[in-house]
Motif scaffolding. Structure first.
Motif, PDB file in Angstrom:
ATOM      1  N   ILE A   1      13.116   3.466   0.569  1.00 37.00           N
ATOM      2  CA  ILE A   1      11.935   2.653   0.263  1.00 37.00           C
ATOM      3  C   ILE A   1      12.064   1.294   0.945  1.00 37.00           C
ATOM      4  CG2 ILE A   1      10.551   1.609  -1.585  1.00 37.00           C
ATOM      5  CD1 ILE A   1      11.743   3.753  -3.444  1.00 37.00           C
ATOM      6  N   PRO A   2      11.076   0.883   1.750  1.00 36.85           N
ATOM      7  CA  PRO A   2      11.149  -0.435   2.389  1.00 36.85           C
ATOM      8  C   PRO A   2      11.191  -1.545   1.345  1.00 36.85           C
ATOM      9  CG  PRO A   2       9.412   0.919   3.360  1.00 36.85           C
ATOM     10  CD  PRO A   2       9.867   1.626   2.127  1.00 36.85           C
ATOM     11  N   TYR A   3      11.956  -2.587   1.639  1.00 33.46           N
ATOM     12  CA  TYR A   3      11.992  -3.737   0.734  1.00 33.46           C
ATOM     13  C   TYR A   3      11.874  -5.030   1.521  1.00 33.46           C
ATOM     14  CZ  TYR A   3      16.882  -4.700   1.995  1.00 33.46           C
ATOM     15  OH  TYR A   3      18.025  -4.999   2.680  1.00 33.46           O
ATOM     16  N   ILE A   4      11.385  -6.044   0.852  1.00 33.01           N
ATOM     17  CA  ILE A   4      11.323  -7.374   1.421  1.00 33.01           C
ATOM     18  C   ILE A   4      11.821  -8.361   0.375  1.00 33.01           C
ATOM     19  CG2 ILE A   4       8.863  -7.458   0.789  1.00 33.01           C
ATOM     20  CD1 ILE A   4       8.508  -9.594   2.938  1.00 33.01           C
TER      21      ILE A   4
ATOM     22  N   ARG B   1       2.577   7.355  -3.997  1.00 32.77           N
ATOM     23  CA  ARG B   1       3.819   6.998  -3.327  1.00 32.77           C
ATOM     24  C   ARG B   1       4.261   5.592  -3.745  1.00 32.77           C
ATOM     25  NH1 ARG B   1       6.902   8.770   0.667  1.00 32.77           N
ATOM     26  NH2 ARG B   1       8.129   7.276   1.866  1.00 32.77           N
ATOM     27  N   VAL B   2       5.560   5.460  -4.014  1.00 29.76           N
ATOM     28  CA  VAL B   2       6.140   4.123  -4.190  1.00 29.76           C
ATOM     29  C   VAL B   2       6.354   3.574  -2.782  1.00 29.76           C
ATOM     30  CG1 VAL B   2       8.052   2.782  -5.109  1.00 29.76           C
ATOM     31  CG2 VAL B   2       7.256   4.818  -6.342  1.00 29.76           C
ATOM     32  N   GLU B   3       5.553   2.581  -2.408  1.00 25.80           N
ATOM     33  CA  GLU B   3       5.487   2.154  -1.018  1.00 25.80           C
ATOM     34  C   GLU B   3       6.546   1.122  -0.640  1.00 25.80           C
ATOM     35  OE1 GLU B   3       3.596   3.528   1.111  1.00 25.80           O
ATOM     36  OE2 GLU B   3       1.666   4.107   0.255  1.00 25.80           O
ATOM     37  N   PHE B   4       6.804   0.167  -1.537  1.00 25.51           N
ATOM     38  CA  PHE B   4       7.740  -0.893  -1.160  1.00 25.51           C
ATOM     39  C   PHE B   4       8.246  -1.617  -2.401  1.00 25.51           C
ATOM     40  CE2 PHE B   4       3.528  -2.788  -1.229  1.00 25.51           C
ATOM     41  CZ  PHE B   4       3.701  -4.038  -1.801  1.00 25.51           C
ATOM     42  N   ILE B   5       9.311  -2.394  -2.185  1.00 27.25           N
ATOM     43  CA  ILE B   5       9.888  -3.260  -3.204  1.00 27.25           C
ATOM     44  C   ILE B   5       9.788  -4.687  -2.695  1.00 27.25           C
ATOM     45  CG2 ILE B   5      11.935  -3.784  -4.585  1.00 27.25           C
ATOM     46  CD1 ILE B   5      13.001  -0.986  -3.804  1.00 27.25           C
TER      47      ILE B   5
ATOM     48  N   ASP C   1      -1.022   7.034  -9.421  1.00 33.45           N
ATOM     49  CA  ASP C   1      -1.607   5.991  -8.583  1.00 33.45           C
ATOM     50  C   ASP C   1      -1.251   6.241  -7.125  1.00 33.45           C
ATOM     51  OD1 ASP C   1      -2.748   4.424 -10.719  1.00 33.45           O
ATOM     52  OD2 ASP C   1      -0.697   3.879 -11.246  1.00 33.45           O
ATOM     53  N   LYS C   2      -2.175   5.921  -6.241  1.00 33.69           N
ATOM     54  CA  LYS C   2      -1.989   6.237  -4.825  1.00 33.69           C
ATOM     55  C   LYS C   2      -0.895   5.389  -4.185  1.00 33.69           C
ATOM     56  CE  LYS C   2      -4.537   6.921  -0.510  1.00 33.69           C
ATOM     57  NZ  LYS C   2      -5.865   6.842   0.156  1.00 33.69           N
ATOM     58  N   HIS C   3      -0.939   4.073  -4.413  1.00 38.55           N
ATOM     59  CA  HIS C   3       0.026   3.152  -3.818  1.00 38.55           C
ATOM     60  C   HIS C   3       0.718   2.367  -4.926  1.00 38.55           C
ATOM     61  CE1 HIS C   3      -1.769   4.062   0.031  1.00 38.55           C
ATOM     62  NE2 HIS C   3      -2.941   3.601  -0.362  1.00 38.55           N
ATOM     63  N   ILE C   4       2.043   2.361  -4.901  1.00 39.55           N
ATOM     64  CA  ILE C   4       2.829   1.733  -5.964  1.00 39.55           C
ATOM     65  C   ILE C   4       3.846   0.776  -5.329  1.00 39.55           C
ATOM     66  CG2 ILE C   4       4.487   2.161  -7.835  1.00 39.55           C
ATOM     67  CD1 ILE C   4       3.186   4.997  -8.024  1.00 39.55           C
ATOM     68  N   ALA C   5       4.064  -0.358  -5.982  1.00 35.57           N
ATOM     69  CA  ALA C   5       5.081  -1.314  -5.540  1.00 35.57           C
ATOM     70  C   ALA C   5       5.959  -1.705  -6.719  1.00 35.57           C
ATOM     71  CB  ALA C   5       4.433  -2.550  -4.932  1.00 35.57           C
ATOM     72  N   ILE C   6       7.229  -1.986  -6.437  1.00 35.01           N
ATOM     73  CA  ILE C   6       8.191  -2.422  -7.445  1.00 35.01           C
ATOM     74  C   ILE C   6       8.447  -3.910  -7.245  1.00 35.01           C
ATOM     75  CG2 ILE C   6      10.529  -2.122  -8.320  1.00 35.01           C
ATOM     76  CD1 ILE C   6      10.478   0.697  -7.106  1.00 35.01           C
ATOM     77  N   ALA C   7       8.410  -4.683  -8.328  1.00 35.92           N
ATOM     78  CA  ALA C   7       8.559  -6.139  -8.211  1.00 35.92           C
ATOM     79  C   ALA C   7       9.565  -6.675  -9.231  1.00 35.92           C
ATOM     80  CB  ALA C   7       7.204  -6.820  -8.384  1.00 35.92           C
ATOM     81  N   PRO C   8      10.854  -6.629  -8.918  1.00 34.20           N
ATOM     82  CA  PRO C   8      11.861  -7.310  -9.741  1.00 34.20           C
ATOM     83  C   PRO C   8      12.166  -8.682  -9.136  1.00 34.20           C
ATOM     84  CG  PRO C   8      12.970  -5.880  -8.210  1.00 34.20           C
ATOM     85  CD  PRO C   8      11.477  -5.791  -7.888  1.00 34.20           C
TER      86      PRO C   8
ATOM     87  N   ILE D   1       7.060  -5.579   8.337  1.00 33.50           N
ATOM     88  CA  ILE D   1       7.827  -4.516   7.698  1.00 33.50           C
ATOM     89  C   ILE D   1       6.994  -3.240   7.779  1.00 33.50           C
ATOM     90  CG2 ILE D   1       8.971  -3.735   5.588  1.00 33.50           C
ATOM     91  CD1 ILE D   1       7.919  -7.331   5.821  1.00 33.50           C
ATOM     92  N   TYR D   2       7.607  -2.175   8.257  1.00 34.12           N
ATOM     93  CA  TYR D   2       6.893  -0.917   8.406  1.00 34.12           C
ATOM     94  C   TYR D   2       7.071  -0.047   7.164  1.00 34.12           C
ATOM     95  CZ  TYR D   2       6.242  -2.371  13.188  1.00 34.12           C
ATOM     96  OH  TYR D   2       5.878  -3.087  14.301  1.00 34.12           O
ATOM     97  N   LEU D   3       5.981   0.522   6.687  1.00 34.08           N
ATOM     98  CA  LEU D   3       6.025   1.337   5.482  1.00 34.08           C
ATOM     99  C   LEU D   3       6.590   2.728   5.728  1.00 34.08           C
ATOM    100  CD1 LEU D   3       2.672   0.322   3.782  1.00 34.08           C
ATOM    101  CD2 LEU D   3       4.978  -0.229   3.035  1.00 34.08           C
ATOM    102  N   ASP D   4       6.706   3.113   6.976  1.00 38.75           N
ATOM    103  CA  ASP D   4       7.364   4.370   7.332  1.00 38.75           C
ATOM    104  C   ASP D   4       8.534   4.034   8.241  1.00 38.75           C
ATOM    105  OD1 ASP D   4       5.439   6.026   5.993  1.00 38.75           O
ATOM    106  OD2 ASP D   4       4.059   5.550   7.619  1.00 38.75           O
ATOM    107  N   PRO D   5       9.593   3.443   7.677  1.00 37.63           N
ATOM    108  CA  PRO D   5      10.689   2.922   8.503  1.00 37.63           C
ATOM    109  C   PRO D   5      11.659   4.010   8.927  1.00 37.63           C
ATOM    110  CG  PRO D   5      11.187   2.568   6.206  1.00 37.63           C
ATOM    111  CD  PRO D   5       9.814   3.211   6.252  1.00 37.63           C
ATOM    112  N   CYS D   6      12.555   3.617   9.786  1.00 34.12           N
ATOM    113  CA  CYS D   6      13.663   4.491  10.150  1.00 34.12           C
ATOM    114  C   CYS D   6      14.481   4.782   8.900  1.00 34.12           C
ATOM    115  CB  CYS D   6      14.527   3.827  11.214  1.00 34.12           C
ATOM    116  SG  CYS D   6      16.115   4.631  11.476  1.00 34.12           S
ATOM    117  N   THR D   7      14.728   6.030   8.623  1.00 32.67           N
ATOM    118  CA  THR D   7      15.488   6.405   7.432  1.00 32.67           C
ATOM    119  C   THR D   7      16.919   6.820   7.774  1.00 32.67           C
ATOM    120  OG1 THR D   7      14.679   8.677   7.593  1.00 32.67           O
ATOM    121  CG2 THR D   7      13.437   7.151   6.191  1.00 32.67           C
TER     122      THR D   7
END
Length: 244
Positions: A170-173, A150-154, A96-103, A214-220
């Protein structure tokens, strides 16, 4: 109880969503308690037949995890290993092109009683996927070298605090909710919008608090600031121009 689940939650959600918007629920620690806790699947059926599952949104595939932990009784549900195996095998079998994790819970900060151990492993797997590496779990090695997604965010909750940052790259909110410590008891929630073209997530706050970006390409490089409560603050990174 059945009366609270049906009358207070499901009927309220049905009125708000007007039968037009699907409802996806992530089980958390409170859903492990009470006499009807064992009836969770009677109310919330899933494609997998388990309390963890995935679904496809307009542009994003969401992996919803069951982080139902009852720390007050020292119990952890028995699904952690199953969920990790399911997740890594699903990533390996799809692209899948864009993936998100939701716990419900996210293991990111120093509030140790809120930590969920499996989340760190899931984030490590996601990072390996994003960097086209291999990852070995339970003696099985998965090769993500040919993947293009890509796993884009949590996105998570639980803490009743506003927090954003990165976790294993991985960016999270973390979203807020109605709670005396975080929202002055006022009904509070975020409407989250993901813009992949401009690589940004925006949250529109209803209730106490403010909108966030929240930026999807954040400072790492971990160029973030810590506030007095020990939480990461979204600030421009003068060293690299990106934001955390």
């Amino acid at each position: 109880s059945h009366e609270k689940i049906s009358g207070r939650f499901l009927k309220t959600a049905a009125r708000a969503l007007k039968g037009e918007t699907p409802l996806y629920v992530a089980r958390g620690n409170h859903e492990m308690r009470g006499r009807d806790a064992i009836r969770w699947m009677d109310y919330f059926s899933t494609p997998t037949g388990q309390t963890y599952y995935s679904f496809k949104g307009d542009a994003t595939t969401f992996y919803v995890f069951d982080s139902g932990i009852d720390w007050s009784h020292g119990r952890v549900n028995g699904l952690d290993r199953e969920q990790i195996t399911w997740y890594i095998a699903s990533l390996n079998a799809t692209d899948d092109k864009h993936i998100a994790i939701a716990p419900h819970m996210l293991y990111v900060n120093d509030v140790t009683w809120m930590m969920h151990p499996a989340t760190e492993i899931i984030a490590e797997i996601s990072n390996a996927y994003n960097n086209r590496l291999t990852y070995t779990f339970d003696g099985v090695t998965y090769d993500f070298g040919s993947k293009t997604g890509r796993v884009e965010f949590i996105i998570a909750g639980h803490t009743h605090l506003d927090e954003i940052g990165t976790f294993h790259g991985i960016p999270y909110i973390v979203t807020n909710a109605s709670h005396s410590t975080g929202a002055n008891g006022e009904p509070t929630f975020d409407i989250v919008t993901v813009d992949y073209e401009n690589r940004v997530i925006t949250t529109d706050r209803t209730g106490t608090g403010s909108d966030r970006t929240i930026y999807l390409d954040p400072c790492t490089q971990n160029h973030y600031e810590i506030n007095a409560s020990g939480h990461r603050v979204s600030e421009s990174c003068e060293k690299c121009g990106l934001r955390q």
